[in-house]
Motif scaffolding. Structure first.
Motif, PDB file in Angstrom:
ATOM      1  N   ASP A  45       0.829  -1.203   0.000  1.00 27.39           N
ATOM      2  CA  ASP A  45       0.000   0.000   0.000  1.00 27.39           C
ATOM      3  C   ASP A  45       0.866   1.256   0.000  1.00 27.39           C
ATOM      4  O   ASP A  45       0.592   2.226  -0.720  1.00 27.39           O
ATOM      5  N   LEU A 305      -2.506   7.267   3.419  1.00 26.30           N
ATOM      6  CA  LEU A 305      -3.042   6.015   2.894  1.00 26.30           C
ATOM      7  C   LEU A 305      -4.538   5.909   3.160  1.00 26.30           C
ATOM      8  O   LEU A 305      -5.305   5.462   2.292  1.00 26.30           O
ATOM      9  N   ASP A 308      -6.327   7.851   0.642  1.00 27.15           N
ATOM     10  CA  ASP A 308      -5.901   7.557  -0.725  1.00 27.15           C
ATOM     11  C   ASP A 308      -5.180   8.747  -1.356  1.00 27.15           C
ATOM     12  O   ASP A 308      -5.430   9.125  -2.502  1.00 27.15           O
TER      13      ASP A 308
END
Length: 353
Positions: A45, A305, A308
């Motif tokens: 990620d 994260l 996004d």
């Protein structure tokens, strides 16, 4: 009868900055390095949210830092700023933003104890670009060396946990950092990487400043380093002198120097001390330098994260300030108006919060 000469007021003769875009080093920031151990699944990620060099160079706050735009332009620009694809110049009026490949080369150039091992093919790929840099000398290129076979670096990383991988933002491992002593917590690879990054980033800001001022490095008598990293060893954990290491890398062979530490306030204290040294006549010029804090890379990556967003804490910053005698044109440092934040006022997190 000898006539006393009145001291000259200290002035700020110049200020320059340096940024390095280092997405591959984000994983070694304090917060990411701890979280990735607890949750290895974050690696994928995190990697998918790293920015390219052009995106980092175009990021408006980075351009404002380097003098590419006025800070007030940020107030006129809709957010989020990271989504704007504008100009992405490397060179700006107040300094440059360097790609991570070249920054890794700088780490090797600034490494006096063979702590940084770079892949020989990687060095071949970056040598020409590094050589083209206007502030890189022939001596620097000699220190860059020839590198090591990739198989040897892979072996170094697998045979001991006391080696730290150096990888690019795309995941390619191009080197490693080795520890200087297996029984010294201040000489582990992660600490040494932080210290080296601080040293070479400050050196580039300082080289930029001297180049643009037309200053001969041999004419600098004193350097004060106020970066947040402390260098040392097990008997004197923060006793090292990073200022002289930075001065050495910049060719200031006649300079002495020392470090001033006060967290984010360090530059304020350092500038007051530098101004006092000039005003008193002890030194004609004093350079105040501060390198990056690698530990702060990715400090808020979890929030990025979760929303996004790209990881925005992917650059290392440094600055250099020249304090000298009044030249009639530069802004004066008023020593009669120095303020203080007293001990009694309280400055711990507990006191502030």
């Amino acid at each position: 009868m000898q006539t006393e000469t009145a001291p000259k007021a200290p002035v700020i003769q110049g200020v320059r900055y340096f940024l390095a875009h280092t997405p591959g080093l984000v994983q070694h920031g304090s917060k990411p390095s701890r979280d990735l151990i607890l949750d290895p699944g974050l690696v994928t990620d995190l990697a998918s949210h790293l920015r390219s060099f052009s995106e980092a160079a175009a990021y408006l706050p980075n351009r404002a830092f380097l003098g590419g735009i006025y800070p007030d332009e940020l107030l006129k620009t809709p957010r989020p700023w990271y989504g704007l694809n504008g100009k992405s110049p490397r060179w700006n009026p107040h300094g440059e933003i360097m790609p991570e490949e070249e920054f890794y080369g700088l780490l090797k150039i600034g490494d006096s104890f063979d702590l940084v091992w770079l892949d020989e093919d990687f060095i071949k790929n970056i040598s020409a670009t590094v050589a083209d840099h206007p502030l890189i000398s022939e001596d620097d290129l000699e220190k860059l060396g020839q590198g090591h076979p990739h198989s040897k670096i892979k072996e170094m990383l697998t045979e001991s946990a006391e080696r730290l991988p150096l990888q690019l933002g795309d995941g390619r491992i191009v080197g490693c950092v080795v520890g200087a002593h297996d029984q010294d917590a201040t000489l582990t690879p992660d600490v040494l990487l932080e210290n080296l990054s601080c040293k070479v980033s400050a050196a580039m800001a300082f080289r930029t400043l001297m180049s643009q001022l037309g200053t001969d490095p041999n004419d600098i008598p004193y350097v004060i380093n106020c970066g947040e990293e402390a260098v040392g060893e097990r008997y004197q954990r923060g006793g090292g002198n990073l200022a002289k290491g930075i001065a050495e890398m910049c060719g200031c062979s006649n300079a002495s120097g020392s470090d001033v530490k006060a967290f984010c306030c360090g530059p304020v204290h350092a500038m007051v001390m530098a101004a006092a040294l000039v005003n008193s006549g002890v030194y004609r010029q004093v350079a105040v330098v501060a390198g990056c804090s690698l530990a702060k890379l990715g400090m808020k990556f979890r929030g990025h994260l979760n929303h996004d967003q790209p990881v925005l804490e992917d650059v290392l910053a440094a600055t250099a300030i020249m304090i000298g005698e009044d030249d009639g044109v530069s802004p004066e440092l008023r020593l009669d108006s120095i303020g203080r934040h007293t001990v009694g006022a309280g400055s711990s997190q507990q006191a502030i919060m």
